[in-house]
Design an enzyme around this catalytic site. Structure first.
Site, PDB file in Angstrom:
ATOM      1  CB  CYS A   1      -0.723  -0.073   1.070  1.00  0.00           C
ATOM      2  SG  CYS A   1      -2.178  -1.175   1.108  1.00  0.00           S
TER       3      CYS A   1
ATOM      4  CG  HIS B   1      -3.460   3.615   2.493  1.00  0.00           C
ATOM      5  ND1 HIS B   1      -3.873   3.342   1.114  1.00  0.00           N
ATOM      6  CD2 HIS B   1      -2.901   3.069   3.125  1.00  0.00           C
ATOM      7  CE1 HIS B   1      -3.637   2.083   0.745  1.00  0.00           C
ATOM      8  NE2 HIS B   1      -3.953   1.324   2.133  1.00  0.00           N
TER       9      HIS B   1
ATOM     10  CG  ASN C   1      -6.555  -0.605   1.021  1.00  0.00           C
ATOM     11  OD1 ASN C   1      -5.761  -0.183   0.062  1.00  0.00           O
ATOM     12  ND2 ASN C   1      -5.935  -0.936   2.688  1.00  0.00           N
TER      13      ASN C   1
HETATM   14  O1  UT7 Z   1      -3.916  -1.411   3.643  1.00  0.00           O
HETATM   15  C1  UT7 Z   1      -2.950  -1.418   3.928  1.00  0.00           C
HETATM   16  C2  UT7 Z   1      -2.449  -1.098   5.912  1.00  0.00           C
HETATM   17  N1  UT7 Z   1      -3.822  -2.359   6.222  1.00  0.00           N
HETATM   18  C3  UT7 Z   1      -4.682  -1.369   7.119  1.00  0.00           C
HETATM   19  O2  UT7 Z   1      -3.943  -0.464   7.313  1.00  0.00           O
HETATM   20  C4  UT7 Z   1      -5.924  -2.029   7.379  1.00  0.00           C
HETATM   21  C5  UT7 Z   1      -6.252  -2.127   8.967  1.00  0.00           C
HETATM   22  N2  UT7 Z   1      -6.992  -2.804  10.150  1.00  0.00           N
HETATM   23  C6  UT7 Z   1      -7.732  -2.777  10.299  1.00  0.00           C
HETATM   24  O3  UT7 Z   1      -8.236  -1.321   9.409  1.00  0.00           O
HETATM   25  C7  UT7 Z   1      -9.398  -3.767  11.311  1.00  0.00           C
HETATM   26  O4  UT7 Z   1      -7.997  -3.879  12.035  1.00  0.00           O
HETATM   27  C8  UT7 Z   1      -9.519  -4.881  10.290  1.00  0.00           C
HETATM   28  C9  UT7 Z   1     -11.260  -3.043   9.417  1.00  0.00           C
HETATM   29  C10 UT7 Z   1      -9.240  -5.352   9.540  1.00  0.00           C
HETATM   30  C11 UT7 Z   1     -10.550  -5.197  11.044  1.00  0.00           C
HETATM   31  O5  UT7 Z   1     -11.398  -4.322  12.095  1.00  0.00           O
HETATM   32  P1  UT7 Z   1     -11.100  -4.378  14.149  1.00  0.00           P
HETATM   33  O6  UT7 Z   1     -12.069  -3.317  14.257  1.00  0.00           O
HETATM   34  O7  UT7 Z   1     -10.016  -4.759  14.024  1.00  0.00           O
HETATM   35  O8  UT7 Z   1     -11.948  -5.916  14.058  1.00  0.00           O
HETATM   36  P2  UT7 Z   1     -10.834  -7.056  14.874  1.00  0.00           P
HETATM   37  O9  UT7 Z   1     -10.384  -7.735  13.765  1.00  0.00           O
HETATM   38  O10 UT7 Z   1     -10.769  -6.819  15.989  1.00  0.00           O
HETATM   39  O11 UT7 Z   1     -13.043  -8.120  14.714  1.00  0.00           O
HETATM   40  C12 UT7 Z   1     -13.519  -7.906  16.154  1.00  0.00           C
HETATM   41  C13 UT7 Z   1     -14.918  -8.526  15.909  1.00  0.00           C
HETATM   42  C14 UT7 Z   1     -14.109  -9.999  15.711  1.00  0.00           C
HETATM   43  O12 UT7 Z   1     -15.584 -10.195  16.621  1.00  0.00           O
HETATM   44  P3  UT7 Z   1     -15.491 -11.404  18.092  1.00  0.00           P
HETATM   45  O13 UT7 Z   1     -14.213 -11.630  17.724  1.00  0.00           O
HETATM   46  O14 UT7 Z   1     -14.872  -9.953  18.677  1.00  0.00           O
HETATM   47  O15 UT7 Z   1     -16.477 -11.579  18.160  1.00  0.00           O
HETATM   48  C15 UT7 Z   1     -14.327 -10.604  14.233  1.00  0.00           C
HETATM   49  O16 UT7 Z   1     -14.862 -12.128  14.384  1.00  0.00           O
HETATM   50  O17 UT7 Z   1     -15.388  -8.185  14.290  1.00  0.00           O
HETATM   51  C16 UT7 Z   1     -15.657  -9.314  13.933  1.00  0.00           C
HETATM   52  N3  UT7 Z   1     -15.593  -9.381  12.308  1.00  0.00           N
HETATM   53  C17 UT7 Z   1     -16.774  -8.987  10.979  1.00  0.00           C
HETATM   54  N4  UT7 Z   1     -17.468  -8.908  12.199  1.00  0.00           N
HETATM   55  C18 UT7 Z   1     -18.482  -8.873  11.268  1.00  0.00           C
HETATM   56  C19 UT7 Z   1     -14.487  -9.527  11.800  1.00  0.00           C
HETATM   57  N5  UT7 Z   1     -15.059  -8.758  10.506  1.00  0.00           N
HETATM   58  C20 UT7 Z   1     -15.976  -8.855  10.480  1.00  0.00           C
HETATM   59  C21 UT7 Z   1     -16.803  -8.847   9.671  1.00  0.00           C
HETATM   60  N6  UT7 Z   1     -18.574  -7.980  10.091  1.00  0.00           N
HETATM   61  N7  UT7 Z   1     -16.616  -8.305   8.268  1.00  0.00           N
END
Ligand code: UT7
Length: 333
Positions: A116, A256, A286
């Protein structure tokens, strides 16, 4: 003799027509519009659906749009740098093909891979070629067909990424406009947090790698988020301090577009109000190498000669950085 600086003098862009909304994604995986919007800021993304069309298809469209809008003869282009994480093929440079297709027959070309941060690192590369005095027109394209490496049964990645392409032209400037400063960084600690495990020299393709879904992009979102949210803000703040810029002095942040929460953290650290932050993550998601030029493409008409712009990116690897640019032209008709 006045010093040559490297300025962006033209912008082009392209996104495919098909719109993949949060609502449609909610019929494909266990997710919903509320979760995606509040956690990422994304509402929809574009997908290149047609069979047989790769990243080059979008890169060519973006470059041709730039050339025709600005009445530039492709034969005058000296080089084409193609930033991408999803080349048409592992071998046979996508940039070389794109350069030939747009008629840049006097240019040399290559691909640049920094996930990215590819476009930001490409801006640095393009600027050095111009500043050397040897090259007069460097076309930098950022394009990615992320849908080609996304597993649409994995809700943690399929909601984030989209397809798109953007292009800018770098030319010499004798008024001191263009690229002023940059801070570029990388750290291999991130290798396992955002990757495609198979298909490279460590794990060549096999029946097993397909069964194990190792040709799709994998992301440990939490870890990447933690790094991105602090590193992107750190370098953006640092480049401001180093150039004696306060929030009031900066006209635009071009960040970004990975996650709206990462963008907000960066703009807060820079002391910038929301209306100085270029944002299109809600429409495109993204698009990896294409996020920065697609921001310029969408906001070009609002930019004025002399505007102070800070670019910032964070990506797999890890790779990240910021760049301070003085915009070189008023909106074109
Ligand atoms: O561009 C290159 C660099 N990339 C980035 O900068 C991306 C960086 N990361 C992120 O933007 C975020 O970490 C994500 C958007 C990918 C995920 O968001 P998050 O707030 O970090 O969510 P998480 O991974 O901590 O998940 C929280 C909860 C989990 O459930 P439990 O374990 O709390 O029950 C996940 O299973 O949300 C759940 N979850 C979802 N729920 C509904 C994960 N994906 C989804 C989804 N819909 N699509």
């Amino acid at each position: 003799m006045s010093t040559i600086t490297a300025a962006i003098t033209a912008v082009g862009g392209y996104v495919p027509e098909y719109v993949l909304t949060n609502k449609i994604l909610a019929t494909m995986v266990d997710t919903n519009d509320e979760w995606i919007t509040s956690r990422t800021g994304i509402k929809e993304r574009r997908i290149l659906k047609e069979q047989g069309q790769g990243t080059s298809f979008m890169a060519i469209k973006a470059a041709e749009q730039l050339l025709s809008k600005n009445k530039i003869n492709p034969e005058d282009i000296d080089m084409v740098i193609m930033a991408t994480a999803t080349p048409d093929m592992p071998v046979a440079s996508t940039g070389v093909y794109v350069a030939s297709q747009i008629g840049a027959v006097n240019a040399f070309s290559y691909d640049l891979a920094a996930a990215c941060s590819g476009f930001l690192f490409g801006m640095s590369t393009a600027a050095r070629y111009i500043e050397s005095g040897r090259y007069k027109k460097v076309l930098l394209i950022g394009a990615d067909k992320m849908s080609s490496i996304v597993d649409y049964t994995d809700r943690t990645t399929c909601i984030i990424f989209g397809d798109g392409a953007g292009a800018v032209l770098f030319e010499p400037n004798l008024e001191g406009l263009g690229v002023q400063d940059e801070i570029l960084r990388s750290d291999g600690v991130g290798r396992d947090s955002l990757k495609i495990a198979a298909g490279g020299s460590i794990l060549p393709p096999s029946n097993q790698t397909i069964v194990d879904k190792e040709h799709y992009v994998y992301q440990d979102g939490k870890t990447v988020f933690k790094f991105a949210v602090s590193k992107m803000a750190d370098v953006s703040e640092k480049i401001m301090q180093r150039n004696n810029l306060r929030g009031d002095d900066v006209n635009w942040l071009v960040p970004h577009q990975a996650n709206k929460r990462i963008i907000d953290a960066t703009s807060r650290r820079m002391n910038l109000p929301q209306d100085k932050v270029m944002l299109n993550i809600h429409r495109y998601g993204n698009t990896t190498s294409a996020t920065l030029p697609l921001c310029l493409f969408d906001y070009e008409n609002q930019l004025k000669k002399g505007d102070n712009i800070v670019f910032a990116a964070f990506g797999g690897g890890f790779t990240w950085g910021s760049m301070y640019v003085k915009w070189a032209y008023d909106p074109k008709q």
